[in-house]
Design a protein around this motif. Sequence first.
Motif, PDB file in Angstrom:
ATOM      1  N   LEU A  95       1.104  -0.992   0.413  1.00 30.32           N
ATOM      2  CA  LEU A  95       0.209  -0.055   0.133  1.00 30.32           C
ATOM      3  C   LEU A  95       0.492   1.309   0.267  1.00 30.32           C
ATOM      4  N   PRO A  96       0.458   2.408  -0.512  1.00 33.26           N
ATOM      5  CA  PRO A  96       1.106   3.771  -0.551  1.00 33.26           C
ATOM      6  C   PRO A  96       0.929   4.361   0.839  1.00 33.26           C
ATOM      7  N   LEU A  97       2.247   4.609   1.443  1.00 31.89           N
ATOM      8  CA  LEU A  97       2.686   4.817   3.025  1.00 31.89           C
ATOM      9  C   LEU A  97       1.416   6.614   2.855  1.00 31.89           C
ATOM     10  N   SER A  98       2.477   7.009   1.957  1.00 37.73           N
ATOM     11  CA  SER A  98       1.905   8.614   2.007  1.00 37.73           C
ATOM     12  C   SER A  98       0.161   8.669   2.322  1.00 37.73           C
ATOM     13  N   GLU A  99      -0.412   7.567   1.160  1.00 30.26           N
ATOM     14  CA  GLU A  99      -1.819   7.566   1.454  1.00 30.26           C
ATOM     15  C   GLU A  99      -2.535   6.953   2.710  1.00 30.26           C
ATOM     16  N   VAL A 100      -1.968   6.135   3.481  1.00 26.20           N
ATOM     17  CA  VAL A 100      -2.506   5.211   4.107  1.00 26.20           C
ATOM     18  C   VAL A 100      -2.520   6.478   5.596  1.00 26.20           C
ATOM     19  N   LEU A 101      -1.259   7.034   5.818  1.00 24.48           N
ATOM     20  CA  LEU A 101      -0.962   8.067   6.748  1.00 24.48           C
ATOM     21  C   LEU A 101      -2.003   8.682   6.671  1.00 24.48           C
ATOM     22  N   SER A 102      -1.860   9.471   5.284  1.00 26.61           N
ATOM     23  CA  SER A 102      -3.183  10.485   5.579  1.00 26.61           C
ATOM     24  C   SER A 102      -4.914  10.439   5.867  1.00 26.61           C
ATOM     25  N   ASN A 103      -5.348   9.601   4.723  1.00 23.07           N
ATOM     26  CA  ASN A 103      -5.942   9.124   4.645  1.00 23.07           C
ATOM     27  C   ASN A 103      -6.870   8.155   4.649  1.00 23.07           C
ATOM     28  N   SER A 104      -6.883   7.510   6.737  1.00 24.09           N
ATOM     29  CA  SER A 104      -7.311   5.783   7.196  1.00 24.09           C
ATOM     30  C   SER A 104      -8.256   6.522   7.886  1.00 24.09           C
ATOM     31  N   LEU A 105      -9.317   5.690   7.453  1.00 24.42           N
ATOM     32  CA  LEU A 105     -10.478   5.878   8.255  1.00 24.42           C
ATOM     33  C   LEU A 105     -10.446   5.544   9.787  1.00 24.42           C
ATOM     34  N   CYS A 106      -9.318   5.230  10.426  1.00 16.17           N
ATOM     35  CA  CYS A 106      -9.409   4.723  11.627  1.00 16.17           C
ATOM     36  C   CYS A 106      -8.312   4.684  12.443  1.00 16.17           C
ATOM     37  N   ASN A 107      -7.704   3.873  13.461  1.00 18.25           N
ATOM     38  CA  ASN A 107      -6.890   4.333  13.576  1.00 18.25           C
ATOM     39  C   ASN A 107      -5.512   3.449  13.359  1.00 18.25           C
ATOM     40  N   LEU A 108      -4.123   3.983  13.114  1.00 19.37           N
ATOM     41  CA  LEU A 108      -3.296   3.590  12.304  1.00 19.37           C
ATOM     42  C   LEU A 108      -2.185   3.087  13.008  1.00 19.37           C
ATOM     43  N   ALA A 109      -1.557   1.469  13.282  1.00 14.21           N
ATOM     44  CA  ALA A 109      -0.846   0.897  13.846  1.00 14.21           C
ATOM     45  C   ALA A 109       0.425   0.971  12.309  1.00 14.21           C
ATOM     46  N   ILE A 110       1.438   1.059  12.247  1.00 11.70           N
ATOM     47  CA  ILE A 110       2.673   0.747  11.813  1.00 11.70           C
ATOM     48  C   ILE A 110       3.435  -0.111  12.467  1.00 11.70           C
ATOM     49  N   VAL A 111       4.188  -1.466  12.422  1.00 10.94           N
ATOM     50  CA  VAL A 111       5.124  -1.849  12.946  1.00 10.94           C
ATOM     51  C   VAL A 111       6.073  -2.670  12.063  1.00 10.94           C
ATOM     52  N   ARG A 112       7.625  -2.394  12.902  1.00  9.46           N
ATOM     53  CA  ARG A 112       8.450  -3.198  12.179  1.00  9.46           C
ATOM     54  C   ARG A 112       9.455  -4.364  12.619  1.00  9.46           C
ATOM     55  N   GLY A 113       9.395  -5.100  11.823  1.00  4.76           N
ATOM     56  CA  GLY A 113      10.230  -6.368  12.307  1.00  4.76           C
ATOM     57  C   GLY A 113      10.395  -7.562  11.355  1.00  4.76           C
ATOM     58  N   ALA A 114      11.203  -7.939  10.951  1.00  2.00           N
ATOM     59  CA  ALA A 114      11.087  -8.568  10.212  1.00  2.00           C
ATOM     60  C   ALA A 114      10.778  -9.981  10.371  1.00  2.00           C
ATOM     61  N   LYS A 115      11.360 -10.233  12.050  1.00  2.00           N
ATOM     62  CA  LYS A 115      11.825 -11.727  12.894  1.00  2.00           C
ATOM     63  C   LYS A 115       9.888 -11.897  13.326  1.00  2.00           C
ATOM     64  N   PRO A 116       9.216 -12.595  13.426  1.00  2.00           N
ATOM     65  CA  PRO A 116       7.994 -13.825  14.432  1.00  2.00           C
ATOM     66  C   PRO A 116       8.412 -13.122  14.961  1.00  2.00           C
ATOM     67  N   VAL A 117       7.563 -13.005  16.108  1.00  2.00           N
ATOM     68  CA  VAL A 117       7.343 -12.372  17.345  1.00  2.00           C
ATOM     69  C   VAL A 117       6.623 -12.841  18.503  1.00  2.00           C
ATOM     70  N   LYS A 118       7.219 -13.832  19.384  1.00  2.00           N
ATOM     71  CA  LYS A 118       6.306 -13.999  20.574  1.00  2.00           C
ATOM     72  C   LYS A 118       5.920 -13.203  21.601  1.00  2.00           C
TER      73      LYS A 118
END
Length: 159
Positions: free
Chosen positions: A113-136
Amino acid sequence: MKKSMRNIKTALIPIGTGTGGQTALAIAQTIAREVILVGIVPIGKDESISAGAKEARQVRKRLLSLSSGPSIRFKSTVIVSETPWEDLKSVVASEEPDFLMTEWEDGQLSCCLPLSEVLSNSLCNLAIVRGAKPVKLERALIAVRHTVRRVLLSMRAPI
């Protein structure tokens, strides 16, 4: 004393053709009562929708494999579109999740998804996570300001 942060009812996670999604799913399962997975396959401007059929089948299989557990459900229809963000916004509007969670990898969102569109036009709260490895996650501290609509979570190593 063990507390559970389950005040968040639903989290919606877009899953693309790449390998991402496990970190966002692990975090969403920890903090939300229900997780909704939505498959996304972007296609080029001049391509027909059938051009994304093979990738859509692969994404549908991934959604099925990720949806283990009663609190995870997935949309059986995978979005195959030239404008996947516009189509995902209609899913967000109909599902009304508490937040949309996606992963950040290599300078872009893992669900294509285009980052600029997601950040500027989200219809709800937004969480962006960074992590390449699966997390428990067994324990996590997540700072959230109630007055801020967007929350950025950064996970570099498993907790």
